[in-house]
Design a protein around this motif. Structure first.
Motif, mmCIF file in Angstrom:
data_model
loop_
_atom_site.group_PDB
_atom_site.id
_atom_site.type_symbol
_atom_site.label_atom_id
_atom_site.label_comp_id
_atom_site.label_asym_id
_atom_site.label_seq_id
_atom_site.Cartn_x
_atom_site.Cartn_y
_atom_site.Cartn_z
ATOM 1 N N ASP A 104 0.874 -1.178 0.000
ATOM 2 C CA ASP A 104 0.000 0.000 0.000
ATOM 3 C C ASP A 104 0.908 1.224 0.000
ATOM 4 O O ASP A 104 1.497 1.570 1.025
ATOM 5 C CB ASP A 104 -0.898 -0.024 1.247
ATOM 6 C CG ASP A 104 -1.800 1.208 1.356
ATOM 7 O OD1 ASP A 104 -1.567 2.192 0.631
ATOM 8 O OD2 ASP A 104 -2.725 1.173 2.199
ATOM 9 N N SER A 105 1.035 1.871 -1.162
ATOM 10 C CA SER A 105 1.982 2.986 -1.313
ATOM 11 C C SER A 105 1.595 4.197 -0.487
ATOM 12 O O SER A 105 2.395 5.123 -0.335
ATOM 13 C CB SER A 105 2.054 3.437 -2.769
ATOM 14 O OG SER A 105 2.014 2.374 -3.640
ATOM 15 N N SER A 106 0.357 4.201 0.007
ATOM 16 C CA SER A 106 -0.093 5.364 0.785
ATOM 17 C C SER A 106 0.113 5.141 2.282
ATOM 18 O O SER A 106 -0.052 6.059 3.077
ATOM 19 C CB SER A 106 -1.570 5.642 0.505
ATOM 20 O OG SER A 106 -2.383 4.657 1.104
ATOM 21 N N ASP A 107 0.466 3.920 2.660
ATOM 22 C CA ASP A 107 0.611 3.578 4.080
ATOM 23 C C ASP A 107 2.070 3.780 4.497
ATOM 24 O O ASP A 107 2.785 2.830 4.796
ATOM 25 C CB ASP A 107 0.153 2.131 4.302
ATOM 26 C CG ASP A 107 0.050 1.763 5.782
ATOM 27 O OD1 ASP A 107 0.374 2.615 6.633
ATOM 28 O OD2 ASP A 107 -0.342 0.618 6.068
ATOM 29 N N ARG A 108 2.493 5.035 4.514
ATOM 30 C CA ARG A 108 3.902 5.322 4.806
ATOM 31 C C ARG A 108 4.355 4.816 6.167
ATOM 32 O O ARG A 108 5.468 4.289 6.293
ATOM 33 C CB ARG A 108 4.172 6.825 4.681
ATOM 34 C CG ARG A 108 4.053 7.305 3.238
ATOM 35 C CD ARG A 108 4.176 8.804 3.142
ATOM 36 N NE ARG A 108 3.850 9.264 1.802
ATOM 37 C CZ ARG A 108 4.699 9.960 1.033
ATOM 38 N NH1 ARG A 108 5.888 10.282 1.476
ATOM 39 N NH2 ARG A 108 4.313 10.341 -0.170
ATOM 40 N N PRO A 109 3.518 4.924 7.224
ATOM 41 C CA PRO A 109 3.980 4.446 8.530
ATOM 42 C C PRO A 109 4.327 2.957 8.546
ATOM 43 O O PRO A 109 5.194 2.532 9.298
ATOM 44 C CB PRO A 109 2.788 4.718 9.457
ATOM 45 C CG PRO A 109 1.966 5.739 8.766
ATOM 46 C CD PRO A 109 2.185 5.550 7.295
ATOM 47 N N ARG A 110 3.645 2.174 7.721
ATOM 48 C CA ARG A 110 3.870 0.721 7.788
ATOM 49 C C ARG A 110 4.810 0.198 6.716
ATOM 50 O O ARG A 110 4.994 -1.015 6.596
ATOM 51 C CB ARG A 110 2.542 -0.027 7.745
ATOM 52 C CG ARG A 110 1.737 0.117 9.050
ATOM 53 C CD ARG A 110 0.846 -1.093 9.295
ATOM 54 N NE ARG A 110 -0.097 -1.282 8.194
ATOM 55 C CZ ARG A 110 -0.765 -2.403 7.981
ATOM 56 N NH1 ARG A 110 -0.612 -3.433 8.787
ATOM 57 N NH2 ARG A 110 -1.601 -2.491 6.968
ATOM 58 N N ILE A 111 5.435 1.100 5.940
ATOM 59 C CA ILE A 111 6.320 0.580 4.894
ATOM 60 C C ILE A 111 7.528 -0.123 5.522
ATOM 61 O O ILE A 111 8.074 -1.074 4.959
ATOM 62 C CB ILE A 111 6.720 1.682 3.892
ATOM 63 C CG1 ILE A 111 7.061 1.063 2.536
ATOM 64 C CG2 ILE A 111 7.830 2.558 4.396
ATOM 65 C CD1 ILE A 111 6.419 1.727 1.371
ATOM 66 N N VAL A 112 7.907 0.288 6.740
ATOM 67 C CA VAL A 112 9.005 -0.404 7.430
ATOM 68 C C VAL A 112 8.594 -1.822 7.836
ATOM 69 O O VAL A 112 9.424 -2.726 7.869
ATOM 70 C CB VAL A 112 9.511 0.370 8.674
ATOM 71 C CG1 VAL A 112 10.259 1.620 8.253
ATOM 72 C CG2 VAL A 112 8.384 0.698 9.625
ATOM 73 N N VAL A 113 7.302 -1.997 8.127
ATOM 74 C CA VAL A 113 6.808 -3.340 8.462
ATOM 75 C C VAL A 113 6.836 -4.205 7.203
ATOM 76 O O VAL A 113 7.243 -5.375 7.230
ATOM 77 C CB VAL A 113 5.379 -3.285 9.052
ATOM 78 C CG1 VAL A 113 4.925 -4.679 9.485
ATOM 79 C CG2 VAL A 113 5.308 -2.308 10.225
ATOM 80 N N ALA A 114 6.422 -3.617 6.077
ATOM 81 C CA ALA A 114 6.471 -4.347 4.802
ATOM 82 C C ALA A 114 7.913 -4.730 4.478
ATOM 83 O O ALA A 114 8.194 -5.849 4.030
ATOM 84 C CB ALA A 114 5.885 -3.482 3.683
ATOM 85 N N LYS A 115 8.830 -3.808 4.739
ATOM 86 C CA LYS A 115 10.248 -4.089 4.458
ATOM 87 C C LYS A 115 10.745 -5.249 5.310
ATOM 88 O O LYS A 115 11.491 -6.113 4.836
ATOM 89 C CB LYS A 115 11.089 -2.836 4.724
ATOM 90 C CG LYS A 115 12.548 -3.022 4.375
ATOM 91 C CD LYS A 115 13.363 -1.782 4.638
ATOM 92 C CE LYS A 115 14.817 -2.052 4.247
ATOM 93 N NZ LYS A 115 15.670 -0.885 4.449
#
Ligand code: GTP
Length: 171
Positions: free
Chosen positions: A84-95
């Motif tokens: 989800d490209s709009s979910d900036r807070p969770r991009i670290v979780v995706a990473k």
């Protein structure tokens, strides 16, 4: 006669990233649904592209179901990782989830292609494909071919392009 090659792909990524919506778009029009609910466990979807017959394992992204993902790694021919490209807070979780995938014993040494969807590109504050790519440090991926597409799973923008890349990479 000509038999289509059957391939398995797993569709992973955090909850709410748009995995089921994306797969719904790939269904024949008459089979598409308007009410997509959070996935419990996993669902399977079938679609065809470039002479390949895909079985896609749509995995729930909720944290309590993420341990299920690895059961499908060994027999998969390709990976679709939805962000989800709009979910900036969770991009670290995706990473972090991506890192666990890449270092998993059933994935690490295999040259299987990974298709990333930088999904929800229609939302105002979403990251571009380049932004998602650098947030996930995709250029550090070794011994795997990968590709990233911006997508809008609601309209299908970018979806076909991605699936065509994956089909060519698996063939
Ligand atoms: P889990 O089953 O919980 O792992 O979620 P999922 O990754 O399958 O997400 P799902 O397809 O259920 O979509 C979550 C929400 O995001 C839904 O409300 C979708 O309508 C919405 N959504 C999915 N893709 C897009 C998109 O490209 N743009 C926008 N604006 N909304 C999207």
């Amino acid at each position: 006669g000509l038999k289509r090659k059957e391939v398995n792909v797993i569709v992973i990524g955090l909850d709410n990233s748009g995995k089921s919506t994306l797969l719904n778009y790939l269904r024949p029009v008459e089979a598409q649904t308007h009410d997509i609910v959070p996935t419990v466990g996993f669902n399977t979807e079938n679609f065809r592209c470039k002479g390949l017959s895909f079985s896609a394992f749509d995995m729930s992204g909720q944290s309590r179901y993420r341990p299920l993902w690895e059961n499908y790694y060994r027999k998969t021919h390709g990976i679709i990782f939805v962000v989800d490209s709009s979910d900036r807070p969770r991009i670290v979780v995706a990473k972090d989830e991506l890192y666990q995938l890449l270092t998993h014993q059933d994935i690490r040494t295999r040259n299987i292609p990974i298709l990333f969807f930088a999904n929800k590109m229609d939302l105002r504050d979403s990251l571009s494909d380049v932004g998602v790519s650098s947030s996930l440090s995709l250029d550090e991926i070794e011994n795997k071919s990968w590709h990233i597409c911006s997508s809008n799973a609601l309209t299908g923008d970018g979806v076909q392009e991605g699936i065509e890349w994956l089909s060519s990479a698996i063939k």
